[in-house]
Write an enzyme that holds these catalytic residues in place. Sequence first.
Site, PDB file in Angstrom:
ATOM      1  N   ARG A  55       0.843  -1.204  -0.060  1.00  0.00           N
ATOM      2  CA  ARG A  55       0.042   0.082  -0.076  1.00  0.00           C
ATOM      3  C   ARG A  55       1.073   1.263   0.169  1.00  0.00           C
ATOM      4  O   ARG A  55       0.337   2.576  -0.390  1.00  0.00           O
ATOM      5  CB  ARG A  55      -1.017   0.061   1.214  1.00  0.00           C
ATOM      6  CG  ARG A  55      -2.034   1.142   1.031  1.00  0.00           C
ATOM      7  CD  ARG A  55      -3.145   1.000   2.343  1.00  0.00           C
ATOM      8  NE  ARG A  55      -2.286   1.593   3.575  1.00  0.00           N
ATOM      9  CZ  ARG A  55      -2.381   0.765   4.440  1.00  0.00           C
ATOM     10  NH1 ARG A  55      -2.890  -0.488   4.631  1.00  0.00           N
ATOM     11  NH2 ARG A  55      -2.000   1.472   5.793  1.00  0.00           N
ATOM     12  N   TYR A 109     -15.777  16.340 -16.304  1.00  0.00           N
ATOM     13  CA  TYR A 109     -16.381  14.837 -16.419  1.00  0.00           C
ATOM     14  C   TYR A 109     -17.401  14.817 -15.482  1.00  0.00           C
ATOM     15  O   TYR A 109     -17.481  15.326 -14.400  1.00  0.00           O
ATOM     16  CB  TYR A 109     -15.190  13.981 -16.090  1.00  0.00           C
ATOM     17  CG  TYR A 109     -15.423  12.484 -16.245  1.00  0.00           C
ATOM     18  CD1 TYR A 109     -15.592  12.044 -17.560  1.00  0.00           C
ATOM     19  CD2 TYR A 109     -15.440  11.821 -15.319  1.00  0.00           C
ATOM     20  CE1 TYR A 109     -15.483  10.693 -17.650  1.00  0.00           C
ATOM     21  CE2 TYR A 109     -15.498  10.483 -15.217  1.00  0.00           C
ATOM     22  CZ  TYR A 109     -15.822   9.998 -16.566  1.00  0.00           C
ATOM     23  OH  TYR A 109     -15.584   8.557 -16.797  1.00  0.00           O
ATOM     24  N   LYS A 207      -7.762   5.533 -20.196  1.00  0.00           N
ATOM     25  CA  LYS A 207      -7.773   6.151 -21.516  1.00  0.00           C
ATOM     26  C   LYS A 207      -6.540   5.981 -22.486  1.00  0.00           C
ATOM     27  O   LYS A 207      -6.417   4.868 -22.627  1.00  0.00           O
ATOM     28  CB  LYS A 207      -8.613   7.506 -21.695  1.00  0.00           C
ATOM     29  CG  LYS A 207      -9.514   7.760 -20.573  1.00  0.00           C
ATOM     30  CD  LYS A 207     -10.898   6.960 -20.556  1.00  0.00           C
ATOM     31  CE  LYS A 207     -11.884   6.730 -19.538  1.00  0.00           C
ATOM     32  NZ  LYS A 207     -12.179   8.154 -18.839  1.00  0.00           N
TER      33      LYS A 207
HETATM   34  C1  LIG Z   1     -12.614   8.519 -17.770  1.00  0.00           C
HETATM   35  C2  LIG Z   1     -12.233   9.833 -16.981  1.00  0.00           C
HETATM   36  C3  LIG Z   1     -12.209  10.018 -15.677  1.00  0.00           C
HETATM   37  C4  LIG Z   1     -12.499   8.948 -14.740  1.00  0.00           C
HETATM   38  O1  LIG Z   1     -11.303   8.030 -15.079  1.00  0.00           O
HETATM   39  P1  LIG Z   1     -11.821   6.362 -14.534  1.00  0.00           P
HETATM   40  O2  LIG Z   1     -10.589   5.540 -14.870  1.00  0.00           O
HETATM   41  O3  LIG Z   1     -12.857   5.937 -15.380  1.00  0.00           O
HETATM   42  O4  LIG Z   1     -12.058   6.255 -13.101  1.00  0.00           O
HETATM   43  C5  LIG Z   1     -11.947  11.341 -15.219  1.00  0.00           C
HETATM   44  N1  LIG Z   1     -11.623  12.396 -16.079  1.00  0.00           N
HETATM   45  C6  LIG Z   1     -11.968  12.155 -17.418  1.00  0.00           C
HETATM   46  C7  LIG Z   1     -11.504  13.436 -18.370  1.00  0.00           C
HETATM   47  C8  LIG Z   1     -12.059  11.049 -18.082  1.00  0.00           C
HETATM   48  O5  LIG Z   1     -12.323  10.903 -19.282  1.00  0.00           O
END
Ligand SMILES: *Cc1c(COP(=O)(O)O)cnc(C)c1O
Length: 393
Positions: A55, A109, A207
Site C-alpha cells: 500500500r 467529467y 484512456k
Molecule cells: C474517464 C475519465 C475520468 C475517470 O477515470 P476512471 O479511470 O474511469 O476512473 C476522469 N476524467 C476524465 C476526463 C475522463 O475521461
Amino acid sequence: MQIHTKAVHAGDRKKPGPATPVTTPIHTATSYFYDSMEQLDRIFAHEEQGYCYSRYDNPSNAALEELTASLENGHGALACASGMAAIHTAILAALNDRRKSIVAASATYGATVSILMNVLEPGGVAVRFADICNLDELRAAVAEAKPGCILMETISNPLLRVGEIDKIAEIARAAGAALIVDNTFATPMIARPLELGAHFSVHSATKYLGGHGDVLGGVIVTDREHYDNLRTLARAIGPVLGPFESYLTMRGIKTFPLRMERHCANACRVAQWLSGHPKVERVHFTGDAAHPDAAAIRRLFPPNLYGAMVSFEIQGAARAEIFRFMDALKLIVPATSLGDVHSMMLYPVMSSHREISPKHRERMGIRDNLVRLSVGIEAAEDIIADLEQALGK
Ligand SMILES: *Cc1c(COP(=O)(O)O)cnc(C)c1O
C-alpha cells in the site's frame, strides 16, 4: 530526451539481482523482509530506501510512477486504482493545508462533478463552478470563493473547450490555491500542465495511456512541493493501483506517443469530412481554425496535435434518430470510454450528462443532437466510410 524515447525507457530495467529484466516484472508480494530487523526499521523510518508494504509502494507501481513523472516532467507520481481515485486523492492532497474551498471548471467529467457535489460538499468543502475559458469570470469567482484549489480539464468534455492553463495557474498562485488539471483528453503529448504552472496533473490511465480498453487506472503527477504530502496521504487512504494493472498501463504507454500521433491525424481527417456533410449541423474539434479557443490552442498545443476527440451535432436529430444512427454503426463501437485503439462513440445526453436536467444541459450547450466520437487508430477512410453509411440511414 524526447517523449517517444522516455515512453519506452523510463522506469524500466532496474537491477534486482545479477541479471536485469528488460521489462519490469509484476510484483505481487504485499510485503518485504530484509536481512535484519535493524534494516527494516531504517526503511520504516525512511532512513533507507526500500519496500516494506504494497500500500506504501511496490516495484511495479514505482516503475509506472517514474515513467509517468518523466512524461510530464514532474517531480514524482502516484499510480491510483482509477482516474476518479486519482482526482479525489489529488483534491485531498491539494486541500490538506489550504482553505476547504474549490473553484471548478463548469464543464467537467460527470463523475468529477459527482465527487464535488455528493462527496466533498456534504463533507464541508465549499464548491463553486466557473467558466475557465472566461478569465474575468474565473478571477471574480476566485476573489469571492478564496479557494484552496482550482480544478479544470485541459480539454473539456464533451464540447472540447480549452482553457489557458498558464494564466489560470497565475490566478491560482496569486490566490494561494493549488491548480489541479485533469489531462486525460490531452495526454502528455499535447500538454504537460506542470510545465505551465499547475501543481497536479491527473489522468484516467484507462484512456489514452493504457489505450487498449483492458485496464482501469489513474495517475497523479505532482511537483516537489506536494509530493511527500501526497504519498503520506496515499499511505493512509490506500487508493493504489494493483501491480498487474500497473504492468498493463506501462505496456500501453510504450506505444502511446505513436498511437497518439495516429489518433490525432485521423481526428483531423474525420472532423474535416464531418464538416462537409449535409446532415452535420456543427462539429466541435480542437483542430478547427474557428474553434472558440483557437488562439489558446495555437499558443499552448504543439502544431498538428490537437487531440482526437470530435463531437458533432446531427441536423434536426432527437434521441430516436441518434439511436438509429448509433445502432447503424458497424465499425465504430457505441460504448462508453474513450482513447482506445478502436473508435468509440458516446451519446452524452444518455450517458455522461444523463443526470443533468434538460434545461441545464441546454445552458451548457449540450444538445439532444450531440454525439461524441473518440477517433481510433484504424485507417481514417474506414472510420469515415462507417460514419457515411450510418449517417445515410
Ligand atoms: C474517464 C475519465 C475520468 C475517470 O477515470 P476512471 O479511470 O474511469 O476512473 C476522469 N476524467 C476524465 C476526463 C475522463 O475521461
